[in-house]
Design a protein around this motif. Structure first.
Motif, PDB file in Angstrom:
ATOM      1  N   THR A  23      -0.896   5.168  -3.919  1.00 45.62           N
ATOM      2  CA  THR A  23      -0.958   5.516  -5.344  1.00 45.62           C
ATOM      3  C   THR A  23      -1.654   4.396  -6.103  1.00 45.62           C
ATOM      4  OG1 THR A  23       1.207   4.526  -5.792  1.00 45.62           O
ATOM      5  CG2 THR A  23       1.173   6.863  -5.213  1.00 45.62           C
ATOM      6  N   ASP A  24      -2.265   4.750  -7.222  1.00 43.00           N
ATOM      7  CA  ASP A  24      -2.952   3.749  -8.035  1.00 43.00           C
ATOM      8  C   ASP A  24      -1.990   2.945  -8.908  1.00 43.00           C
ATOM      9  OD1 ASP A  24      -5.402   4.576  -7.020  1.00 43.00           O
ATOM     10  OD2 ASP A  24      -5.656   6.114  -8.578  1.00 43.00           O
ATOM     11  N   ASN A  25      -0.872   3.558  -9.265  1.00 43.53           N
ATOM     12  CA  ASN A  25       0.079   2.921 -10.166  1.00 43.53           C
ATOM     13  C   ASN A  25       1.381   2.664  -9.423  1.00 43.53           C
ATOM     14  OD1 ASN A  25       1.749   2.076 -12.238  1.00 43.53           O
ATOM     15  ND2 ASN A  25       1.054   3.619 -13.689  1.00 43.53           N
ATOM     16  N   TYR A  26       1.612   1.413  -9.017  1.00 42.31           N
ATOM     17  CA  TYR A  26       2.807   1.104  -8.222  1.00 42.31           C
ATOM     18  C   TYR A  26       4.087   1.282  -9.031  1.00 42.31           C
ATOM     19  CZ  TYR A  26       6.003  -1.336  -5.093  1.00 42.31           C
ATOM     20  OH  TYR A  26       7.053  -1.639  -4.266  1.00 42.31           O
ATOM     21  N   GLN A  74       0.845  -1.185   0.000  1.00 38.16           N
ATOM     22  CA  GLN A  74       0.000   0.000   0.000  1.00 38.16           C
ATOM     23  C   GLN A  74       0.890   1.247   0.000  1.00 38.16           C
ATOM     24  OE1 GLN A  74      -3.330  -0.289  -0.320  1.00 38.16           O
ATOM     25  NE2 GLN A  74      -2.989  -2.507  -0.341  1.00 38.16           N
TER      26      GLN A  74
END
Length: 253
Positions: free
Chosen positions: A53-56, A50
């Motif tokens: 952010t949506d884009n790791y 976690q």
């Protein structure tokens, strides 16, 4: 004298670069490990981490770039050590060339090789979904920070190459540098770490550099991180350069 130095450095850099062109596996090997790590974290660990952010991949890439550079500078120490053992330095000393040009040639070769490796890693990152709306100034700032970081670590590699007694010793010094990003904000936010580990992570150079690059690429305010990052890079570079030149003078005296 300045013209003499630049001319000699250019010639010796061409010599070092020709060795890499004849053996491109150096760059390939340097890029393989960071790419493997990126694939591992994105496709295996990424779903469980976690970061807010949506884009790791966007979160991960700055740290991977630093690992790429840390992997690449080991070859500088290795090539420098081989030159010392092969008697190349003694031959250069008998010629009318600028003494420091020999070291600068290795440093500039490292810079070029690492730039190529970083570009390869960024291209793979794009294939994995990395995206950035950053403009040219932000990308130039990122490039400048990476160049400073590369120069700083490369001069550390010069010290190792001049001081090592064995080939393994010349390149082994880079291992702690490769693992340093793991105790930073490169893979996870430092807020998730226990107290002492978090303190170390937040007060070592990699975290400020990673945070700065990440914010620049995400078009976020960089705050004071950029000054801390620049301070670390310039400070390490200055100290490493001083000790590298001192070690070199002892070697040729």
């Amino acid at each position: 004298m300045t013209k003499h130095f630049f001319g000699d450095t250019a010639v010796l850099t061409g010599r070092s670069l020709s060795h890499i062109l004849r053996s491109p596996d150096t760059i390939i090997t340097t890029a393989v490990t960071p790419i493997a790590m990126m694939l591992l974290f994105v496709f295996v660990f990424g779903g469980a981490i976690q970061t807010g952010t949506d884009n790791y991949v966007n979160y991960l890439l700055p740290g991977i770039l630093l690992i790429t550079i840390a992997s690449g500078i080991a070859y500088t120490a290795y090539r420098l050590f081989l030159d010392l053992q092969g008697g190349i330095f003694e031959r250069f000393q008998s010629m009318p060339i600028a003494r420091s040009a020999v070291l600068w040639a290795h440093v500039l070769t490292s810079l070029v090789a690492n730039i190529v490796s970083v570009v390869v890693v960024v291209l793979v990152g794009l294939l994995l979904g990395f995206r950035s709306g950053a403009g040219v100034p932000a990308w130039l700032a990122v490039a400048g920070i990476l160049v400073l970081f590369t120069l700083a670590l490369t001069w550390l590699a010069v010290i190792a190459g001049l001081s090592a007694k064995t080939v393994d010793g010349a390149s082994a010094f880079s291992y702690p540098l490769i693992f340093l990003p793991f105790i930073s904000s490169a893979f996870v936010p430092t807020e998730t770490m226990p107290g002492p580990v978090r303190w170390f992570a937040e007060n070592q150079p990699v975290t400020s550099i990673v945070n700065t690059i990440r914010d620049l690429l995400a078009q976020q305010p960089v705050g004071t991180d950029i000054w801390v990052a620049l301070g670390w890079c310039v400070g390490i570079l200055a100290v490493a350069y001083f000790f590298a030149m001192s070690a070199y003078r002892r070697k040729i005296s």
